[in-house]
Design an enzyme around this catalytic site. Structure first.
Site, PDB file in Angstrom:
ATOM      1  N   LYS A 194      30.945  52.351  36.244  1.00 49.76           N
ATOM      2  CA  LYS A 194      32.337  52.118  35.847  1.00 49.76           C
ATOM      3  C   LYS A 194      32.719  53.206  34.850  1.00 49.76           C
ATOM      4  CE  LYS A 194      35.256  48.363  33.965  1.00 49.76           C
ATOM      5  NZ  LYS A 194      35.232  46.980  33.447  1.00 49.76           N
ATOM      6  N   SER A 245      38.393  43.875  35.744  1.00 57.21           N
ATOM      7  CA  SER A 245      38.743  45.265  35.648  1.00 57.21           C
ATOM      8  C   SER A 245      37.759  46.217  36.336  1.00 57.21           C
ATOM      9  CB  SER A 245      38.848  45.647  34.173  1.00 57.21           C
ATOM     10  OG  SER A 245      37.564  45.557  33.560  1.00 57.21           O
ATOM     11  N   SER A 267      35.411  40.499  34.054  1.00 53.77           N
ATOM     12  CA  SER A 267      35.655  41.790  34.708  1.00 53.77           C
ATOM     13  C   SER A 267      34.561  42.251  35.667  1.00 53.77           C
ATOM     14  CB  SER A 267      35.887  42.876  33.653  1.00 53.77           C
ATOM     15  OG  SER A 267      37.215  42.804  33.170  1.00 53.77           O
TER      16      SER A 267
END
Lengths: 100, 486, 478
Positions: free
Chosen positions: B77, B152, B176
Site C-alpha cells: 500500500k 482505504s 481499511s
C-alpha cells in the site's frame, strides 16, 4: 452543542492552517454539523467513572539506551525539500514571535 | 492468461522445481498489473524488482532460500515506506517525495526474500472506505469495475483479487484492510495493535493503525504475517513479543472452539439480509466442522462509529500537521509570507475528505470541546474494550459480517460523508479495542463477494487463522476468480 | 498606590545526554545545517519516537534534587502549533501529568533566605532554529534541525518571586543545582538555559493577582534582571495612569532596556494538547527512583552544612566554597593533602577566586592542581615563601602548571631570612622616614604597617614578614 457556525469553521481552519473557499467553508460547516449531530449520541452514556483509553496497548513506554546512531546525510535529509539552499531548508521570512 | 500467479505454496513449489524463476514471476506480475484497467497500482518498480529477483534466484540455486516467501512478488500500500521509493499516500501534498528509509515491515518482508513489485492505490492518507479519495483516481473492483473495491487499502485488495500478486500489505485503522478484502473476495487481516511495527507506516490515527496482509488464502496471509510481526524497538507501541509461530494453528480442527455471535451485529436492520444469510451459512459450516456457537452481546456497538471518528480524526489532525511544505513534498507556488505558505500548501495539497477530517479532529481537540468530544470518546473506547473482554469470557472468537453490504457503486456515496462512515460500522470496534480481526470470503450476493469477519482476543491471531483456515478447507469461494482477472 | 511585582519563571534547560530525546541522533551544537538528523527528528512520514532512558533518569535526578515528587506515571502529550522550526507540527511535551511536581529552590537575597516553590518539572523536546546562510535573501529564512529533538527540562516556579534580584538569585541557584547534579551544563550563552518571565503587579498587600505578561527568551542573567526591571516599570506606568495591563507576550530590547508588546494573547493560543498516542504512559517504579536517588550527588546546601561541621568553616567561607562543584571538590582535595582546612579555605576563598576572576576563567580551565596548591601552602607555612611570593607562584601554577618548589627556586622567590641583611634594610627605612618614626613613638601604632610595607618593598617582597616585624619592633623601642 452540535451546531457549528461558519465562524467556528473559519477559526478551526485557521488553527489547522487550511484556507477554505466560500463554498468550501459552507459545505464543511454543513458536513461537520451532520457528523457532530451523529456523535452527540455519546453524550447519552454515563462515563463519569470510566478511565479513558488513549491507546489499546497495556504497556509502559519502552525506553531507548542513550546511544548515538547514525542518521541521514544532510544532503539526503534535504533531498526532498521543495526549497533548500546548501543543506538548509528555505522558508519565507520567519519573524520572531509571529505565528507561522 | 488465467490466474498466472497461484498462491504462495504453489509458487514456492514451482520455484523449487525450477518450473519458474523469480525473475519470471516479477515480469508476469508487472505485465499483469499493466494489463488490468483497475487503477490498482500507483507505481511499479520493475527494474529494481528484477534485479532483486535475480539475486533471489541465485540464492535459491545455492540452496540459501531465506523463507517460504523467497522470490514471491508482493505489493505495498502506498503508505508503507520503502527506501528509494515514493510513498505518496494518494495525496498531492506528497507528490515527488521518496522515502529514504524502509518501514520495519518492509525490511522484514525483504529479509524474508519477498520481492516488492510496486505500490498500490488507496484513499488519501488512508481516509476513506472506497479508494475514491485518491489523487490518482479511484481503483475499481475486479468483480464489477463500476463498483468500489472498498478502502482505504483498495489497491492492495484488487492486486491480490485480480491475481497480480499472491500477497500484499495494507493498513487498517477502522476497517481499511478487512472491508476491501470483503468487497474484493480475498483474505485480509488486521493483527493485534502492536503486533506489527508501525515504524514506516505513514500515520493516520496512531492508536488504531496496523499493517496487515492481504492474500487469497489464510495460509498465505499467515506466512506474510509471520514474516512481518514481532517486536520492534523503533515503535514504542510494539508489543515485546517475538513473531508468533502460526503455521501450527492451520490444522483444520475447530472442534470444541466456541464462536460468539454478537446480537448487535445480526440485527435485521443493521445489514443487507442476503449478506447476513451468507454469514449465517458460513457459521453453520463451521458448526458442522465441530465448532460451537453462542450468542454474545457487545452492547456499546451502536457508539463505535461515533467513537472511532472522534478518536481517529483527533489523532489525524495532529499527525498530518507535518505536511507543511518545508522539508518534503509539495509546496504551493509563489507563496507570500509564512502563513500563506502553510495555508496554501495544505489547502492545495489535501483533498476534501482529508480536510474534513483535519477540521473535525482540530475541533474536537480545541479548547472547550476536548472533554465533551475527545475525552468522552476515549472513555467510550474503554467501554467498548470491556464489551469484548466480557464477550471473550464466553467464546473464543467472534463472527460477524465484515461489512453490512457488498461493494457499492463508485460515486454513490461521495457526497454523503456520514453514510460513508457508517459503512465501517462492523469494522471499527476491533481497532478501538486493539484486538485482531480478519475477513475471509464467505459467498456472493448478485455476483459480488461477501466477507465473514472474525475477531479474537488480543494476541490470539492463531485462533482467528485456525477458524478461517478451517472454513476455507470447507469452501471454495476463494478459488473463484473475478471476471476482470480472467 | 504602590505595587508589588509577582514573578514566576519558566526555565528551559538542555539535558546532558549523548543522543536526542526521541531518536539516536547526536546532541551536537553548531556545524552545517541538518547534519544531525534522521527520519524521526526530521518528522518524515511514518517515523516514530522512542524516549531516551538517560533523559528520563536526568529528569528524575533533577526532581529529587529540588525535593519534588516523582510520579510513578506520567504522560507525554502533544502540543500542537505550526512553526518552521517544529518539524512535526507539534512538540512532544508533558501537560496534564508531568514527571515531577512540587519541590523548591532556596535563594538568599540581602541576607534573607527563602525557598521558592516549584510548580512542576517536565520533559520535552527542543525545536530547530533559523540559521543565516550566505545565500540568504531578505525575505527568506534558512532552517536547521540539528537542535530539533534535543532533550529539555522545563522547570516552572510558582509566582513567588518579588524582585529582579530574587529572580536572578533563583536562576543562579537553579543553575548551580543543575550543574552540581550534572543534569545540564546550563550555559545561557550556548542556549542551554533559556528563561521566560511571567510578571504581574498587584497593590502592595493585596492577594489578588493582576493580569500578567510573559517576557520570552531571555538568554543572559543580566537580561533577565534588566527585563524584569523594565517590565515592572512599564506596568507601573500603565497602572499609575489608570490604564489596564493587556495579556501579551513581550520582548525585551537590551539596548534601550525596555519591553514592548510582541504579540497580544487572544484565545488564539489553542495548543490542543492530548496524550501522544505514539507513546504510552511512562512508568517509573519505586526501585528505579530509589536507584536514581542513591546516585544523587551531594547538593550545595548539604555540602555547605557539612563543610561547616566537618571542616569548622564559617558559614561565609562554606558558602563561597560550594559555589560550584569543581571548586568544592578542589577545596576538599587540597585540604586532604594539606591538613588545615581553614588555611586552605582562606587561600581558595580569597586568592584562588581572585586570580580566577582576574583571568575570567573557571577553575577547571586552569592548570592548577590540588597537590600543587597544597605544596605551595606548605612552603608558606614553613616560612620559605612569603604569602606575597606565593601569590605570584599561584598565578604561574594556574597559567602554566609546574612544581611550586622548583618554581620558587627558578624565580628566586625564596624568603629572605638573613637577619643581617634585613636589619640593614630596616635601618635604611627608618633613616629615610624620621617623621614616621616620631609619630609611632608618639603612639600612632598603625604607622608600623607602613614601615613594614617599606621594608617589604625594599626586599622585593621576599622578606619573611615575622622577622621584619620583630626587627622593626626592636629598633623602634630602642
Amino acid at each position: 452543542m452540535s451546531a457549528i457556525t461558519r465562524d467556528e469553521v473559519e477559526r478551526i481552519a485557521g488553527l489547522a492552517r487550511l484556507e477554505l473557499s466560500e463554498g468550501e467553508a459552507e459545505r464543511m460547516a454543513g458536513d461537520l454539523a451532520t457528523i457532530l449531530d451523529y456523535v452527540e449520541a455519546l453524550q447519552a452514556l454515563d462515563t463519569s467513572d470510566v478511565e479513558p483509553t488513549a491507546n489499546p496497548v497495556p504497556l509502559e513506554t519502552p525506553l531507548r539506551d542513550d546511544r548515538v546512531r547514525p542518521g541521514l546525510a544532510a544532503e539526503v535529509a534535504v533531498a526532498g525539500a521543495p526549497h533548500a539552499e546548501g543543506t538548509a531548508f528555505v522558508v519565507p521570512k520567519v519573524i520572531e514571535g509571529e505565528e507561522g | 492468461m488465467s490466474d498466472p500467479l497461484g498462491g504462495v505454496a504453489e509458487l514456492r513449489g514451482a520455484l523449487d522445481d525450477r518450473r519458474v524463476s523469480a525473475v519470471e514471476l516479477v515480469r508476469a506480475a508487472c505485465a499483469r498489473a499493466r494489463a488490468l484497467d483497475l487503477n490498482a497500482f500507483t507505481h511499479l518498480r520493475e527494474e529494481a524488482a528484477l534485479a532483486e529477483a535475480e539475486d533471489s534466484d541465485a540464492r535459491r540455486a545455492r540452496g540459501e532460500a531465506r523463507s517460504p516467501l523467497e522470490g514471491i512478488p508482493v505489493a505495498l500500500k502506498d503508505n508503507v515506506c520503502q527506501a528509494g521509493e515514493p510513498a505518496q499516500c494518494a495525496s498531492r501534498i506528497l507528490e515527488g517525495w521518496k522515502s529514504p528509509y524502509d518501514a520495519t515491515a518492509v525490511a522484514r518482508l525483504r529479509a524474508a526474500g519477498a520481492i516488492v513489485v510496486g505500490r498500490t492505490n488507496m484513499d488519501e492518507f488512508a481516509m476513506g472506505s472506497s479508494t475514491e479519495n485518491s489523487v490518482h483516481g479511484p481503483a475499481r473492483n475486479p468483480w464489477d469495475p463500476e463498483c468500489a473495491p472498498g478502502g482505504s487499502s483498495g489497491g492492495s485488495a484488487v492486486a491480490v483479487a485480480a491475481g497480480v500478486v499472491p500477497a500484499a500489505l495494507g493498513s487498517d485503522t477502522g476497517g481499511s484492510i478487512r472491508q476491501p478484502a470483503s468487497f474484493c473476495g480475498v483474505v485480509g487481516m488486521k493483527p493485534t495493535y502492536g503486533r506489527v511495527s508501525r515504524y514506516g507506516l505513514v500515520a493516520f490515527a496512531s492508536s488504531l493503525d496496523q499493517i496487515g496482509p492481504f492474500a487469497r488464502t489464510v495460509e498465505d496471509a499467515t506466512l506474510v504475517l509471520e514474516a512481518i510481526a514481532g517486536h520492534d524497538p523503533c515503535d514504542a507501541t510494539s508489543i515485546p513479543e517475538p513473531a508468533p509461530a502460526l503455521a501450527g494453528a492451520l490444522s483444520g480442527d475447530v472442534s470444541g472452539l466456541v464462536i460468539g455471535l454478537p446480537r448487535e451485529y445480526f440485527a435485521s436492520d443493521g445489514a443487507d439480509p442476503e449478506v447476513l444469510a451468507a454469514v449465517r451459512t458460513a457459521v453453520a459450516e463451521l458448526e458442522q466442522a465441530g465448532a460451537k456457537t453462542r450468542e454474545v452481546s457487545l452492547p456499546h456497538t451502536p457508539y463505535a462509529v461515533a467513537t472511532y471518528y472522534l478518536v481517529a480524526t483527533a489523532e489525524a489532525s495532529s499527525n498530518l500537521a507535518r505536511y507543511d511544505g518545508v522539508r518534503y513534498g509539495r509546496r504551493a507556488e509563489r507563496v507570500g509570507d509564512l502563513l500563506d505558505m502553510y495555508r496554501r500548501t495544505r489547502s492545495e495539497g489535501f483533498g476534501a475528505e482529508v480536510k474534513r477530517r483535519i477540521l473535525l479532529g482540530t475541533y474536537v481537540l480545541s479548547a472547550g470541546y476536548y472533554d465533551a468530544y475527545y475525552r468522552k470518546a476515549q472513555q467510550v473506547r474503554t467501554l467498548l474494550r470491556r464489551d469484548f473482554e466480557e464477550a471473550f469470557a464466553a467464546c473464543d472468537v467472534i463472527a460477524t459480517p465484515t461489512a453490512p453490504e457488498t461493494a457499492f457503486r463508485l460515486g454513490e456515496r461521495a457526497a454523503d460523508p456520514l453514510r460513508m462512515y457508517l459503512s465501517d460500522v462492523f469494522t471499527v470496534s476491533a481497532p478501538l479495542a486493539g484486538i485482531p480481526a480478519l475477513s475471509v470470503p464467505c459467498g456472493f450476493v448478485d455476483g459480488l463477494p461477501v466477507g465473514l469477519q472474525l475477531m479474537g482476543r488480543a494476541l490470539d491471531e492463531a485462533s482467528l487463522l485456525r477458524v478461517a483456515d478451517a472454513y476455507q478447507r470447507r469452501s471454495d469461494w476463494h478459488e473463484r476468480r473475478p471476471p476482470e482477472a480472467a | 498606590m504602590s505595587f508589588e511585582p509577582v514573578i514566576g519563571l519558566e526555565v528551559h534547560v538542555h539535558m546532558k545526554t549523548a543522543s536526542k530525546m526521541f531518536c539516536g541522533c547526536a546532541v551536537h551544537y553548531g556545524g552545517e545545517p541538518n547534519h544531525q538528523v534522521c527520519p524521526v527528528c526530521l518528522a518524515l512520514p511514518g517515523a516514530l519516537p522512542v524516549p531516551n532512558r538517560e533523559a528520563i533518569a536526568l529528569a528524575v535526578r533533577a526532581g529529587l534534587a529540588v525535593g519534588g515528587e516523582v510520579h510513578s506515571r506520567s504522560v507525554f502529550a502533544r502540543k500542537n502549533y505550526f512553526y518552521p522550526d517544529l518539524p512535526k507540527g507539534y512538540q512532544i511535551s508533558q501537560f496534564e501529568e508531568p514527571v515531577i511536581t512540587g519541590g523548591g529552590v532556596e535563594i538568599e537575597v540581602d541576607g534573607e533566605v527563602r525557598r521558592i516553590p516549584l510548580t512542576r518539572i517536565h520533559m520535552e523536546e527542543d525545536a530547530g532554529k533559523s540559521v543565516h546562510g550566505e545565500e540568504e535573501r531578505e525575505d527568506e529564512s534558512h532552517m536547521d534541525l540539528n537542535r530539533a529533538g534535543t532533550p529539555l527540562l522545563e522547570i516552572v516556579s510558582e509566582p513567588e518571586l518579588r524582585s529582579a534580584a530574587e529572580a536572578s538569585a533563583y536562576l543562579r541557584a537553579l543553575r548551580r543545582i543543575l550543574r552540581y547534579i550534572d543534569v545540564s551544563d546550563a550555559d545561557m550563552e550556548k542556549g542551554q538555559l533559556r528563561c521566560d518571565v511571567n510578571l504581574s503587579l498587584r497593590p502592595t498587600g493585596s492577594d489578588v493577582l493582576g493580569t500578567r505578561t510573559e517576557v520570552k527568551n531571555l538568554n543572559s542573567f543580566r537580561y533577565v534582571e534588566a527585563a524584569i526591571e523594565a517590565e515592572i516599570q512599564r506596568q507601573t506606568g500603565v497602572l499609575e495612569e489608570g490604564g489596564e495591563i493587556i495579556q501579551a507576550t513581550m520582548q525585551f530590547d537590551p539596548e534601550r532596556r525596555t519591553t514592548s508588546v510582541m504579540r497580544v494573547k487572544e484565545n488564539a493560543d489553542d495548543y490542543r494538547y492530548f496524550p501522544d498516542p505514539d507513546l504510552v504512559p511512562l512508568a517509573l517504579d519505586a526501585a528505579r527512583i530509589a536507584e536514581v536517588r542513591a546516585a544523587l550527588p551531594e547538593l550545595p546546601a548539604e555540602k555547605r552544612a557539612r563543610f561547616e561541621v566537618e571542616h569548622g568553616l564559617s558559614e561565609y567561607d562554606a558558602r563561597l566554597l560550594v559555589a560550584t562543584r569543581p571548586l568544592a571538590d578542589f577545596f576538599e582535595a587540597v585540604t586532604r593533602a594539606h591538613g588545615d582546612a581553614k588555611t586552605v579555605a582562606n587561600w581558595i576563598g580569597r586568592d584562588v577566586r581572585g586570580a580566577l576572576k582576574e583571568r575570567e576563567r573557571d577553575l577547571e580551565e586552569t592548570a592548577l592542581t590540588a597537590p600543587a596548591l597544597s605544596a605551595l601552602l606548605k612552603l608558606v607555612d614553613s616560612g620559605r615563601v612569603t604569602p606575597r611570593s606565593a601569590r605570584e607562584v599561584l598565578g604561574v601554577l594556574m597559567d602554566e602548571g609546574g612544581d611550586p618548589e622548583s618554581l620558587v627556586g627558578e624565580r628566586g622567590l625564596e624568603a629572605v631570612s638573613d637577619t643581617g641583611a634585613l636589619e640593614a634594610a630596616v635601618d635604611e627605612v627608618l633613616a629615610a622616614h624620621p617623621d614616621d618614626v616620631e609619630r609611632f613613638r608618639a603612639g600612632e601604632a598603625k604607622v608600623l604597617n607602613f614601615l613594614m610595607g617599606q621594608v617589604m618593598r625594599r626586599t622585593g617582597g621576599k622578606a619573611s614578614p615575622g622577622l621584619v616585624r620583630e626587627i622593626l619592633a626592636r629598633r623602634l623601642e630602642g
